[in-house]
Scaffold this active site. Structure first.
Site, PDB file in Angstrom:
ATOM      1  N   LYS A 151       0.846  -1.194   0.000  1.00  0.00           N
ATOM      2  CA  LYS A 151       0.000   0.000   0.000  1.00  0.00           C
ATOM      3  C   LYS A 151       0.881   1.243   0.000  1.00  0.00           C
ATOM      4  O   LYS A 151       1.957   1.232   0.596  1.00  0.00           O
ATOM      5  CB  LYS A 151      -0.924   0.003   1.227  1.00  0.00           C
ATOM      6  CG  LYS A 151      -1.915  -1.155   1.264  1.00  0.00           C
ATOM      7  CD  LYS A 151      -2.976  -1.045   0.188  1.00  0.00           C
ATOM      8  CE  LYS A 151      -4.013  -2.159   0.327  1.00  0.00           C
ATOM      9  NZ  LYS A 151      -5.086  -2.058  -0.673  1.00  0.00           N
ATOM     10  N   LYS A 177       1.802  -9.256  -2.069  1.00  0.00           N
ATOM     11  CA  LYS A 177       1.303  -9.159  -3.439  1.00  0.00           C
ATOM     12  C   LYS A 177       1.130  -7.717  -3.879  1.00  0.00           C
ATOM     13  O   LYS A 177       0.999  -6.815  -3.053  1.00  0.00           O
ATOM     14  CB  LYS A 177      -0.036  -9.894  -3.582  1.00  0.00           C
ATOM     15  CG  LYS A 177      -1.154  -9.314  -2.732  1.00  0.00           C
ATOM     16  CD  LYS A 177      -2.484 -10.018  -2.999  1.00  0.00           C
ATOM     17  CE  LYS A 177      -3.140  -9.574  -4.260  1.00  0.00           C
ATOM     18  NZ  LYS A 177      -3.608  -8.160  -4.210  1.00  0.00           N
ATOM     19  N   ASP A 179      -1.235  -4.822  -5.639  1.00  0.00           N
ATOM     20  CA  ASP A 179      -2.669  -4.616  -5.655  1.00  0.00           C
ATOM     21  C   ASP A 179      -3.170  -4.755  -7.086  1.00  0.00           C
ATOM     22  O   ASP A 179      -2.393  -4.784  -8.045  1.00  0.00           O
ATOM     23  CB  ASP A 179      -3.048  -3.265  -5.057  1.00  0.00           C
ATOM     24  CG  ASP A 179      -4.236  -3.387  -4.111  1.00  0.00           C
ATOM     25  OD1 ASP A 179      -5.077  -4.277  -4.337  1.00  0.00           O
ATOM     26  OD2 ASP A 179      -4.324  -2.608  -3.147  1.00  0.00           O
ATOM     27  N   GLU A 180      -4.507  -4.804  -7.233  1.00  0.00           N
ATOM     28  CA  GLU A 180      -5.089  -5.198  -8.502  1.00  0.00           C
ATOM     29  C   GLU A 180      -4.832  -4.220  -9.634  1.00  0.00           C
ATOM     30  O   GLU A 180      -4.779  -4.618 -10.801  1.00  0.00           O
ATOM     31  CB  GLU A 180      -6.606  -5.425  -8.352  1.00  0.00           C
ATOM     32  CG  GLU A 180      -7.455  -4.164  -8.185  1.00  0.00           C
ATOM     33  CD  GLU A 180      -7.512  -3.654  -6.756  1.00  0.00           C
ATOM     34  OE1 GLU A 180      -8.215  -2.649  -6.527  1.00  0.00           O
ATOM     35  OE2 GLU A 180      -6.859  -4.248  -5.867  1.00  0.00           O
ATOM     36  N   HIS A 270      -6.915 -12.689  -8.250  1.00  0.00           N
ATOM     37  CA  HIS A 270      -7.607 -11.548  -7.660  1.00  0.00           C
ATOM     38  C   HIS A 270      -8.934 -11.384  -8.399  1.00  0.00           C
ATOM     39  O   HIS A 270      -8.964 -11.397  -9.628  1.00  0.00           O
ATOM     40  CB  HIS A 270      -6.763 -10.280  -7.794  1.00  0.00           C
ATOM     41  CG  HIS A 270      -7.225  -9.161  -6.909  1.00  0.00           C
ATOM     42  ND1 HIS A 270      -8.463  -8.589  -7.026  1.00  0.00           N
ATOM     43  CD2 HIS A 270      -6.617  -8.516  -5.875  1.00  0.00           C
ATOM     44  CE1 HIS A 270      -8.606  -7.632  -6.116  1.00  0.00           C
ATOM     45  NE2 HIS A 270      -7.494  -7.583  -5.409  1.00  0.00           N
ATOM     46  N   ARG A 271     -10.036 -11.220  -7.653  1.00  0.00           N
ATOM     47  CA  ARG A 271     -11.365 -11.226  -8.266  1.00  0.00           C
ATOM     48  C   ARG A 271     -11.947  -9.830  -8.482  1.00  0.00           C
ATOM     49  O   ARG A 271     -13.164  -9.688  -8.641  1.00  0.00           O
ATOM     50  CB  ARG A 271     -12.325 -12.055  -7.424  1.00  0.00           C
ATOM     51  CG  ARG A 271     -12.547 -11.510  -6.023  1.00  0.00           C
ATOM     52  CD  ARG A 271     -13.588 -12.308  -5.254  1.00  0.00           C
ATOM     53  NE  ARG A 271     -13.856 -11.706  -3.945  1.00  0.00           N
ATOM     54  CZ  ARG A 271     -14.900 -12.024  -3.191  1.00  0.00           C
ATOM     55  NH1 ARG A 271     -15.769 -12.937  -3.606  1.00  0.00           N
ATOM     56  NH2 ARG A 271     -15.076 -11.438  -2.028  1.00  0.00           N
ATOM     57  N   LYS A 310     -14.233  -5.546   5.049  1.00  0.00           N
ATOM     58  CA  LYS A 310     -14.950  -4.453   4.397  1.00  0.00           C
ATOM     59  C   LYS A 310     -15.747  -4.883   3.169  1.00  0.00           C
ATOM     60  O   LYS A 310     -16.551  -4.110   2.654  1.00  0.00           O
ATOM     61  CB  LYS A 310     -13.960  -3.359   3.986  1.00  0.00           C
ATOM     62  CG  LYS A 310     -13.036  -3.749   2.824  1.00  0.00           C
ATOM     63  CD  LYS A 310     -12.065  -2.625   2.461  1.00  0.00           C
ATOM     64  CE  LYS A 310     -11.192  -3.004   1.278  1.00  0.00           C
ATOM     65  NZ  LYS A 310     -10.240  -1.936   0.907  1.00  0.00           N
ATOM     66  N   GLY A 355      -9.524  -7.981   2.577  1.00  0.00           N
ATOM     67  CA  GLY A 355     -10.372  -6.805   2.426  1.00  0.00           C
ATOM     68  C   GLY A 355     -10.789  -6.216   3.753  1.00  0.00           C
ATOM     69  O   GLY A 355     -11.709  -6.712   4.405  1.00  0.00           O
ATOM     70  N   GLY A 378      -4.058  -5.360   4.377  1.00  0.00           N
ATOM     71  CA  GLY A 378      -3.480  -4.192   3.726  1.00  0.00           C
ATOM     72  C   GLY A 378      -3.220  -3.123   4.752  1.00  0.00           C
ATOM     73  O   GLY A 378      -2.170  -3.071   5.385  1.00  0.00           O
TER      74      GLY A 378
END
Length: 428
Positions: A151, A177, A179-180, A270-271, A310, A355, A378
């Site tokens: 992050k 990882k 992020d998307e 990742h969805r 979240k 999340g 995160g």
């Protein structure tokens, strides 16, 4: 011809692909008519009688609406395997989740589940590593894995990105990882980021004595470029690649899975974007179907929700996804619109809870999921008052407390990082 599609006495064959749909006819259309049109449009029929469809062909390929519950607004349809290119997820979806979702004859239509026949399962390899392979790769057998996302999502240069990853590893994370939405931007190019982060992952391994995995995002504009990026990771000594499964598309995912077999890389799914068609409970495609397709194609781990974080997703929905990831035989559950599925020995995927998680949620996560889950944090790591490394350490300490059956408050008495995390995130 369409009247023949309602066939309540039909018993699906072992070779049939079976779907369950939620269906809401538009005003003035009865339930059976809507179900019949939907079944026909998803297989051999058109909006009107067609002379080119012979009775013999129709009898061979016609769909069977063998369950219709108007009160529950639910139907189940059995399709002949001959309707499908069995090794192609895009072709299957073009039928059972294609034009039918746009028909005027229904106000809402949702594909709830697909039960894949053995003939289709044989066309896919399933996960290469899967849950047991990931555990072997990381060298951890008896606890959940702890992961984080660098992050902020985007904005860091490659050097700062690698530094944040290193601090996460040093503090106790097993996995780090991208992020998307971080791929190959000007401020943080793919190849430089991968090289620097993997070097610091190796440094953290030598310092901690633990395996450390970096999941670099290979999502790209073309399949060719995506595969090239994966091979860059292979040449750099990586063990993993990450991909945004919905934006990339199923052709890209099937291509990546084939290439990953030769590269020897595990695949993290990742969805992001899935809620565009999964969140509406009355229209679209369920996340359950997405999860099953991921296991079929052969992704090794998949975000499924958190229950306590979240992201949208009720507890029963998240646990249903967990079951599709890990069980070899999933029993039918009519109340949850779940069809029985025998996975035929395809390896289980590793579920990922991610999340809005904080270290204080680890006892609940462990209670909900048990040991077979990747807990991914995160802000719950990077917002720790003592910094990223301390945030990762607090997560490991909270996990240790949960494994030993000790309250976080008691464990925090001798663990400063956890104590400070409790002060920041524990509800008072």
């Amino acid at each position: 011809m369409r009247r023949d599609y309602i066939d309540i006495g039909y018993s699906p064959k072992d070779t049939d692909l079976v779907c369950e749909f939620h269906i809401e006819p538009t005003a003035g259309v009865n339930f059976e008519e809507a179900a019949t049109h939907m079944a026909g449009e998803s297989s051999i029929d058109s909006w009107t009688e067609i002379a080119t469809l012979s009775p013999e062909l129709a009898e061979k390929l016609k769909p069977h609406v063998f369950y219709a519950n108007e009160e529950a607004q639910s139907v189940r349809v059995a399709y002949s395997e001959d309707l499908f290119e069995l090794g192609s997820v895009p072709q299957v979806l073009s039928a059972v989740a294609g034009n039918i979702l746009s028909m005027k004859i229904v106000d809402n239509l949702r594909l709830q589940d697909i039960a894949f026949p053995r003939s289709m399962l044989r066309e896919f390899k399933g996960p290469n590593f899967g849950l047991p392979g990931i555990r072997k790769l990381v060298g951890v057998q008896d606890r959940p894995l702890i992961g984080t996302i660098v992050k902020p999502k985007v904005g860091l240069n490659s050097e700062k990105h690698a530094e944040v990853a290193y601090n996460s590893f040093a503090g106790g994370c097993d996995l780090v990882k991208d992020d998307e939405n971080l791929t190959d931007q000007k401020f943080n190019g793919f190849e430089k980021r991968a090289e620097l982060t993997l070097k610091l992952a190796e440094k953290a391994e030598s310092e901690t004595g633990e395996r450390k995995m970096y999941l670099c995002n290979v999502t790209a504009p073309t399949c060719k470029e995506m595969v090239r990026r994966m091979n860059v990771l292979k040449d750099l000594g990586a063990s993993y690649a990450m991909v945004d499964i919905v934006p990339a598309g199923w052709t890209a995912i099937q291509t990546l899975r084939e290439e990953a077999q030769d590269a020897g890389l595990a695949l993290h799914a990742h969805r992001c974007m899935h809620s565009a068609y999964t969140r509406n409970p009355r229209h679209g495609i369920s996340m359950l179907v997405v999860a099953k397709l991921c296991r079929l194609v052969g992704l090794d781990q998949l975000h499924i929700g958190t229950v306590v974080g979240k992201m949208h997703g009720e507890k029963h929905e998240v646990l249903n996804l967990r079951d599709q990831c890990v069980l070899d035989k999933v029993p039918a559950d009519e109340s949850q619109h779940i069809l029985a599925q025998d996975w035929g020995g395809l390896k289980p995927m590793f579920p990922v809870a991610s999340g809005g998680l904080a270290p204080t949620m680890i006892p609940d996560l462990y209670s909900i999921f048990g040991k077979d889950v990747i807990m991914q944090f995160g802000g719950g790591i990077h917002a720790h008052p003592m910094g990223t490394a301390a945030g990762a350490t607090a997560c490991r300490q909270a996990l240790e407390a949960s494994l030993e059956g000790i309250s976080l408050q008691d464990y925090a008495k001798d663990h400063k990082e956890l104590e400070i995390a409790l002060g920041k995130w524990l509800k008072k």
